[in-house]
Design an enzyme around this catalytic site. Structure first.
Site, mmCIF file in Angstrom:
data_model
loop_
_atom_site.group_PDB
_atom_site.id
_atom_site.type_symbol
_atom_site.label_atom_id
_atom_site.label_comp_id
_atom_site.label_asym_id
_atom_site.label_seq_id
_atom_site.Cartn_x
_atom_site.Cartn_y
_atom_site.Cartn_z
ATOM 1 N N ASP A 1 -7.084 -1.559 -4.477
ATOM 2 C CA ASP A 1 -8.179 -1.209 -3.567
ATOM 3 C C ASP A 1 -9.110 -0.196 -4.218
ATOM 4 O OD1 ASP A 1 -7.022 -2.836 -1.623
ATOM 5 O OD2 ASP A 1 -5.880 -1.183 -0.746
ATOM 6 N N ASP B 1 0.855 -1.191 0.000
ATOM 7 C CA ASP B 1 0.000 0.000 0.000
ATOM 8 C C ASP B 1 0.885 1.232 0.000
ATOM 9 O OD1 ASP B 1 -2.330 -1.470 0.057
ATOM 10 O OD2 ASP B 1 -2.512 -1.436 2.236
#
Length: 207
Positions: free
Chosen positions: A180, A166
Site C-alpha cells: 500500500d 496488513d
C-alpha cells in the site's frame, strides 16, 4: 485498458536531447518505423536503461512486501500488537479482504481484477518510457500492485478472493502494508511529475 493508458499517457519516442521530436520534422522514408521515425541504437539503449530501473524498483518493492508479510504471518499473527512508538505506531497483523487501508471489503474480486489490469497497463507503457522519475513511480506502482495481487491469488479464503496481510497500524488510521505504501508513494510521485510538466517520454511541457 485503452482508457487506463490514456490517463497515464502513452508517449511518443523522444530525441537524444530529451525533447520530443515533432512528427512533421521526422523524415519520411522506407526505413521509418510505424511511429514515423527510426529507433537508433542509442534511443533503444536509453529506453532499456529506464525499463531496467522500472523493473528493479518493482522487484525491490515486491520483495520487501513479500518478506515483511511472511515475517508478520509467522511472528505476529494471532499475537498481541507490538508497540513501535508507544501507542502511536503498532505492528498489528490483520487480514484485509478490501482495497488499500481496508476500504471496500465487499469487492475483493473487483479489486483483484483492477490490480491485474494496472499491472498490464504499466508493462505496456514500459516500451515507450524515457524518464527515470516516471520509471521509479511506475516501478513503485507495479511492485505494490504485484504484492497485494499475490495475496489475492494465494491466500485464504480462495483464488482471487484472498485476504491481504496488513500490519502497519498508526494511531487513528487504517492498518496497511508496504505494498500500500509503495502504491501511494508512486501515485504521489506521478502527481508531482504531472504538476512539473514532465511526461513519461522525458519531454517537459508548460501549460
Amino acid at each position: 485498458m485503452a482508457e487506463a493508458e490514456s490517463v497515464i499517457g502513452t508517449p511518443d519516442t523522444p530525441d537524444d536531447s530529451g525533447e520530443q521530436t515533432a512528427a512533421a520534422e521526422a523524415p519520411a522514408g522506407p526505413g521509418a518505423s510505424g511511429e514515423g521515425e527510426q529507433q537508433t541504437p542509442e534511443r533503444r539503449a536509453g529506453r532499456g536503461r529506464r525499463v531496467a530501473v522500472l523493473f528493479a524498483v518493482a522487484a525491490f518493492a515486491y520483495a520487501l512486501d513479500l518478506i515483511s508479510k511472511t515475517l508478520v504471518v509467522r511472528k505476529l499473527e494471532h499475537h498481541a500488537p507490538v508497540q513501535v512508538i508507544g501507542d502511536w505506531l503498532e505492528l498489528h497483523a490483520i487480514r484485509n479482504p478490501g482495497a488499500a487501508f481496508g476500504f471496500g471489503a465487499a469487492f475483493t474480486v473487483i479489486f483483484t481484477v483492477i490490480a491485474a489490469a494496472v499491472i498490464v497497463v504499466i508493462i505496456r507503457l514500459a516500451r515507450k518510457l524515457y524518464s527515470i522519475p516516471w520509471a521509479i513511480a511506475l516501478g513503485l506502482l507495479l511492485g505494490g500492485a504485484l504484492g497485494n495481487l499475490t495475496d489475492r491469488i494465494f491466500r485464504a479464503p480462495g483464488v482471487f478472493e484472498g485476504e491481504v496481510v496488513d500490519f502497519i497500524a498508526p494511531k487513528g488510521f487504517a492498518v496497511f502494508n508496504l505494498a500500500d505504501s509503495a502504491i501511494v508513494c508512486g501515485g504521489i510521485l506521478i502527481v508531482l511529475l504531472s504538476f512539473r510538466g514532465l511526461d513519461p517520454d522525458g519531454t517537459v511541457h508548460k501549460d
